[in-house]
Write a protein that holds these residues in place. Structure first.
Motif, short mmCIF file in Angstrom:
data_model
loop_
_atom_site.label_atom_id
_atom_site.label_comp_id
_atom_site.label_asym_id
_atom_site.label_seq_id
_atom_site.Cartn_x
_atom_site.Cartn_y
_atom_site.Cartn_z
N GLU A 39 0.83 -1.21 0.00
CA GLU A 39 0.00 0.00 0.00
C GLU A 39 0.86 1.26 0.00
O GLU A 39 0.48 2.28 -0.57
N MET A 40 2.03 1.19 0.65
CA MET A 40 2.91 2.35 0.75
C MET A 40 3.83 2.52 -0.46
O MET A 40 4.54 3.52 -0.57
N SER A 41 3.81 1.57 -1.35
CA SER A 41 4.73 1.60 -2.49
C SER A 41 4.51 2.86 -3.33
O SER A 41 3.38 3.24 -3.60
N PRO A 42 5.60 3.50 -3.77
CA PRO A 42 5.48 4.78 -4.47
C PRO A 42 4.97 4.68 -5.90
O PRO A 42 4.52 5.67 -6.46
N THR A 43 5.02 3.50 -6.53
CA THR A 43 4.54 3.35 -7.90
C THR A 43 3.70 2.09 -8.03
O THR A 43 3.81 1.16 -7.21
N GLN A 44 2.89 2.04 -9.08
CA GLN A 44 2.05 0.85 -9.29
C GLN A 44 2.87 -0.41 -9.52
O GLN A 44 2.55 -1.47 -8.95
N PRO A 45 3.94 -0.38 -10.36
CA PRO A 45 4.73 -1.61 -10.54
C PRO A 45 5.34 -2.11 -9.24
O PRO A 45 5.37 -3.33 -8.98
N LEU A 46 5.81 -1.19 -8.39
CA LEU A 46 6.37 -1.60 -7.10
C LEU A 46 5.28 -2.17 -6.20
O LEU A 46 5.49 -3.15 -5.49
N LYS A 47 4.11 -1.56 -6.24
CA LYS A 47 2.99 -2.07 -5.44
C LYS A 47 2.65 -3.51 -5.85
O LYS A 47 2.45 -4.37 -4.99
N ALA A 48 2.63 -3.76 -7.14
CA ALA A 48 2.32 -5.11 -7.62
C ALA A 48 3.40 -6.10 -7.20
O ALA A 48 3.10 -7.24 -6.82
N VAL A 50 5.49 -5.97 -4.57
CA VAL A 50 5.43 -6.25 -3.14
C VAL A 50 4.19 -7.08 -2.80
O VAL A 50 4.24 -7.99 -1.97
N ALA A 51 3.08 -6.80 -3.47
CA ALA A 51 1.86 -7.58 -3.24
C ALA A 51 2.08 -9.05 -3.60
O ALA A 51 1.58 -9.95 -2.91
N SER A 52 2.83 -9.30 -4.66
CA SER A 52 3.09 -10.69 -5.06
C SER A 52 3.94 -11.40 -4.00
O SER A 52 3.76 -12.60 -3.76
N LEU A 53 4.86 -10.68 -3.37
CA LEU A 53 5.66 -11.26 -2.28
C LEU A 53 4.76 -11.61 -1.10
O LEU A 53 4.92 -12.66 -0.47
N ALA A 54 3.80 -10.72 -0.81
CA ALA A 54 2.87 -10.98 0.29
C ALA A 54 2.06 -12.25 0.04
O ALA A 54 1.87 -13.08 0.93
N VAL A 55 1.59 -12.41 -1.18
CA VAL A 55 0.80 -13.60 -1.54
C VAL A 55 1.63 -14.87 -1.34
O VAL A 55 1.13 -15.88 -0.82
N ALA A 56 2.89 -14.83 -1.72
CA ALA A 56 3.77 -15.99 -1.56
C ALA A 56 3.96 -16.35 -0.09
O ALA A 56 3.98 -17.53 0.28
N GLU A 57 4.09 -15.33 0.76
CA GLU A 57 4.22 -15.59 2.20
C GLU A 57 2.95 -16.24 2.74
O GLU A 57 3.01 -17.15 3.59
N LEU A 99 11.29 2.18 2.60
CA LEU A 99 12.56 1.48 2.43
C LEU A 99 12.94 0.71 3.68
O LEU A 99 13.44 -0.41 3.60
N GLU A 100 12.68 1.28 4.85
CA GLU A 100 12.96 0.55 6.09
C GLU A 100 12.11 -0.71 6.17
O GLU A 100 12.57 -1.75 6.66
N GLY A 101 10.88 -0.63 5.69
CA GLY A 101 10.03 -1.82 5.68
C GLY A 101 10.60 -2.92 4.80
O GLY A 101 10.58 -4.10 5.17
N LEU A 102 11.13 -2.54 3.64
CA LEU A 102 11.73 -3.54 2.76
C LEU A 102 12.99 -4.14 3.37
O LEU A 102 13.21 -5.36 3.29
N VAL A 103 13.82 -3.30 3.97
CA VAL A 103 15.05 -3.81 4.61
C VAL A 103 14.69 -4.76 5.74
O VAL A 103 15.33 -5.80 5.94
N LYS A 104 13.65 -4.42 6.48
CA LYS A 104 13.22 -5.31 7.56
C LYS A 104 12.76 -6.66 7.00
O LYS A 104 13.08 -7.71 7.57
N ALA A 105 12.02 -6.64 5.89
CA ALA A 105 11.55 -7.88 5.29
C ALA A 105 12.70 -8.77 4.85
O ALA A 105 12.59 -10.00 4.88
N TYR A 106 13.81 -8.14 4.46
CA TYR A 106 14.96 -8.91 3.96
C TYR A 106 15.94 -9.25 5.07
O TYR A 106 16.32 -10.41 5.25
#
Length: 229
Positions: A39-48, A50-57, A99-106
């Protein structure tokens, strides 16, 4: 020994329930957090992406819950002891930027993943295979590395802030993982309780090497991101 032979030991069965329970709740919270990051992603491609990563989890969560049910383990009961400590960890490490959220996920989730993979060395082969499948990289590593490196290239000052964030995450993640293992007798027995049971176990020297491996892997992840560990 077959899996049923291993599970005939009540303490081992409780340990497997703990292991799968903590992993399942971890995967569920990973899904929720990544959905929020989308939801916080700055662009639509990035939103898609990250959403795909969420679905995999979430699929990993479903895999773990299904296996527990097949083994006669109540998934809700297995996850219950870990809700408070995991939620507390995420509250302490709430990211302030996307960006902190992404670093935390990794980085943050990576430490936990490595820790439970280490524990999986002491379970039966079938459970070990399940753990490795549930902990498999769903594409987040390459995605996060690419995004963070591009952000640093655009604004080099980002690197210092994210490096400090990564250092905080590793300390919190290691502390949380150790606390969970110590407070759950059955889970701790996977590491040190195999003597006399026909199951493998770790001595103090191996435990030291295990935590050294966790630290080394964290350093490698930070390096991939272009950050100083």
């Amino acid at each position: 020994m077959t899996q049923q032979d291993w599970l005939a030991d009540p303490l081992y069965r409780d340990a497997v329930a703990d292991l799968l329970g903590v992993l399942a709740y971890g995967e569920l919270t990973a899904f929720v957090r990544l959905a929020g990051d989308a939801e916080m992603s700055p662009t639509q491609p990035l939103k898609a992406s990250v959403a795909s990563l969420a679905v995999a989890e979430f699929r990993h969560y479903e895999m773990l819950v299904s296996r527990m049910a097949d083994m006669g383990i109540d998934p809700e009961q297995a996850m219950a002891p870990f809700i408070a400590p995991i939620d507390a960890f995420h509250e302490r490490t709430r990211p302030s930027t996307w960006l902190e959220g992404l670093v935390k996920a990794y980085v943050g989730d990576g430490i936990a993943t490595d820790f439970y993979r280490e524990i999986a060395a002491y379970v039966d082969p079938s459970t070990q295979e399940l753990v490795h499948s549930a902990m498999a990289d769903v594409g987040q590593a390459d995605f996060v590395v690419k995004v963070v490196r591009e952000a640093i290239k655009d604004d080099p000052k980002v690197a210092g802030r994210l490096a400090l964030w990564g250092r905080r995450l590793v300390g919190e993640a290691l502390s949380q993982a150790q606390q969970v293992a110590v407070e759950r007798d059955a889970l701790a027995s996977l590491l040190v309780g195999g003597v006399g049971t026909g199951r493998p176990s770790a001595d103090l020297a191996e435990l030291g090497r295990m935590f050294a491996r966790l630290t080394d892997e964290h350093t490698r992840r930070m390096g991939r991101l272009g950050l100083a560990a």
